[in-house]
Design a protein around this motif. Structure first.
Motif, PDB file in Angstrom:
ATOM      1  N   GLY A 151      60.647  15.120  85.342  1.00  0.00           N
ATOM      2  CA  GLY A 151      61.895  16.014  85.556  1.00  0.00           C
ATOM      3  C   GLY A 151      62.322  16.558  86.702  1.00  0.00           C
ATOM      4  N   GLY A 152      62.226  15.595  87.826  1.00  0.00           N
ATOM      5  CA  GLY A 152      63.033  15.425  88.501  1.00  0.00           C
ATOM      6  C   GLY A 152      64.396  14.832  88.556  1.00  0.00           C
ATOM      7  N   PHE A 153      64.789  14.449  90.219  1.00  0.00           N
ATOM      8  CA  PHE A 153      66.167  13.767  90.181  1.00  0.00           C
ATOM      9  C   PHE A 153      65.727  12.262  89.882  1.00  0.00           C
ATOM     10  CE2 PHE A 153      68.940  11.148  92.639  1.00  0.00           C
ATOM     11  CZ  PHE A 153      70.195  11.442  92.575  1.00  0.00           C
ATOM     12  N   GLY A 154      64.964  11.677  90.860  1.00  0.00           N
ATOM     13  CA  GLY A 154      64.245  10.441  90.056  1.00  0.00           C
ATOM     14  C   GLY A 154      64.436  10.035  88.170  1.00  0.00           C
ATOM     15  N   SER A 155      63.591  11.050  87.972  1.00  0.00           N
ATOM     16  CA  SER A 155      63.578  10.777  86.410  1.00  0.00           C
ATOM     17  C   SER A 155      64.993  10.391  85.485  1.00  0.00           C
ATOM     18  CB  SER A 155      63.099  11.873  86.113  1.00  0.00           C
ATOM     19  OG  SER A 155      61.733  12.446  86.338  1.00  0.00           O
ATOM     20  N   ALA A 156      66.318  11.658  86.603  1.00  0.00           N
ATOM     21  CA  ALA A 156      66.904  11.648  85.605  1.00  0.00           C
ATOM     22  C   ALA A 156      67.819   9.920  85.515  1.00  0.00           C
ATOM     23  CB  ALA A 156      68.006  12.414  86.293  1.00  0.00           C
ATOM     24  N   VAL A 157      67.265   9.868  86.656  1.00  0.00           N
ATOM     25  CA  VAL A 157      68.136   8.173  87.467  1.00  0.00           C
ATOM     26  C   VAL A 157      67.463   7.171  86.665  1.00  0.00           C
ATOM     27  CG1 VAL A 157      68.525   6.747  89.509  1.00  0.00           C
ATOM     28  CG2 VAL A 157      69.221   9.154  89.563  1.00  0.00           C
ATOM     29  N   MET A 158      66.692   6.308  86.939  1.00  0.00           N
ATOM     30  CA  MET A 158      65.780   6.258  85.636  1.00  0.00           C
ATOM     31  C   MET A 158      66.257   6.516  84.022  1.00  0.00           C
ATOM     32  SD  MET A 158      61.775   6.243  87.045  1.00  0.00           S
ATOM     33  CE  MET A 158      61.431   6.855  85.791  1.00  0.00           C
ATOM     34  N   GLU A 159      66.148   7.837  83.093  1.00  0.00           N
ATOM     35  CA  GLU A 159      67.039   7.540  82.483  1.00  0.00           C
ATOM     36  C   GLU A 159      68.233   6.952  82.436  1.00  0.00           C
ATOM     37  OE1 GLU A 159      66.799  11.258  80.953  1.00  0.00           O
ATOM     38  OE2 GLU A 159      64.068  11.976  81.776  1.00  0.00           O
ATOM     39  N   LEU A 160      69.054   7.294  82.716  1.00  0.00           N
ATOM     40  CA  LEU A 160      70.416   6.874  83.192  1.00  0.00           C
ATOM     41  C   LEU A 160      70.593   5.628  83.039  1.00  0.00           C
ATOM     42  CD1 LEU A 160      73.319   7.740  83.329  1.00  0.00           C
ATOM     43  CD2 LEU A 160      73.482   7.799  85.540  1.00  0.00           C
ATOM     44  N   LEU A 161      70.079   5.300  84.018  1.00  0.00           N
ATOM     45  CA  LEU A 161      69.762   3.844  84.780  1.00  0.00           C
ATOM     46  C   LEU A 161      69.377   2.560  82.932  1.00  0.00           C
ATOM     47  CD1 LEU A 161      68.084   2.701  87.637  1.00  0.00           C
ATOM     48  CD2 LEU A 161      70.961   2.207  86.844  1.00  0.00           C
ATOM     49  N   GLU A 162      68.606   3.416  81.936  1.00  0.00           N
ATOM     50  CA  GLU A 162      67.490   3.169  81.060  1.00  0.00           C
ATOM     51  C   GLU A 162      68.869   2.977  79.627  1.00  0.00           C
ATOM     52  OE1 GLU A 162      65.032   1.585  79.948  1.00  0.00           O
ATOM     53  OE2 GLU A 162      64.454   1.463  81.596  1.00  0.00           O
TER      54      GLU A 162
END
Length: 70
Positions: free
Chosen positions: A3-14
């Motif tokens: 649920g951190g910043f990295g998770s948000a970036v990964m979700e956006l890329l996907e």
């Protein structure tokens, strides 16, 4: 690492069809023991030698030659 910043970036890329291999590195979402910074880095596999081998393993597992889109 959930649920951190990295998770948000990964979700956006996907969501945008740009999924890429990602090596997630950080302090886990669980209690960690007390100790010196060096002891904790070693325990969490965040010390320099651990990171070197983790990076190397990740790169070797994800090596591919990809053509760029024109």
């Amino acid at each position: 690492l959930e649920g951190g910043f990295g998770s948000a970036v990964m979700e956006l890329l996907e969501r945008n069809g740009m999924g890429v291999p990602v090596l997630r590195i950080g302090i886990p979402d669980r209690p960690v023991p007390h100790g010196t910074p060096d002891e904790l880095h070693d325990e969490l596999r965040l010390s320099e030698p651990h990171l070197f081998y983790r990076f190397r393993e990740f790169i070797m597992e994800n090596r591919t030659i990809r053509k760029r889109r024109s």
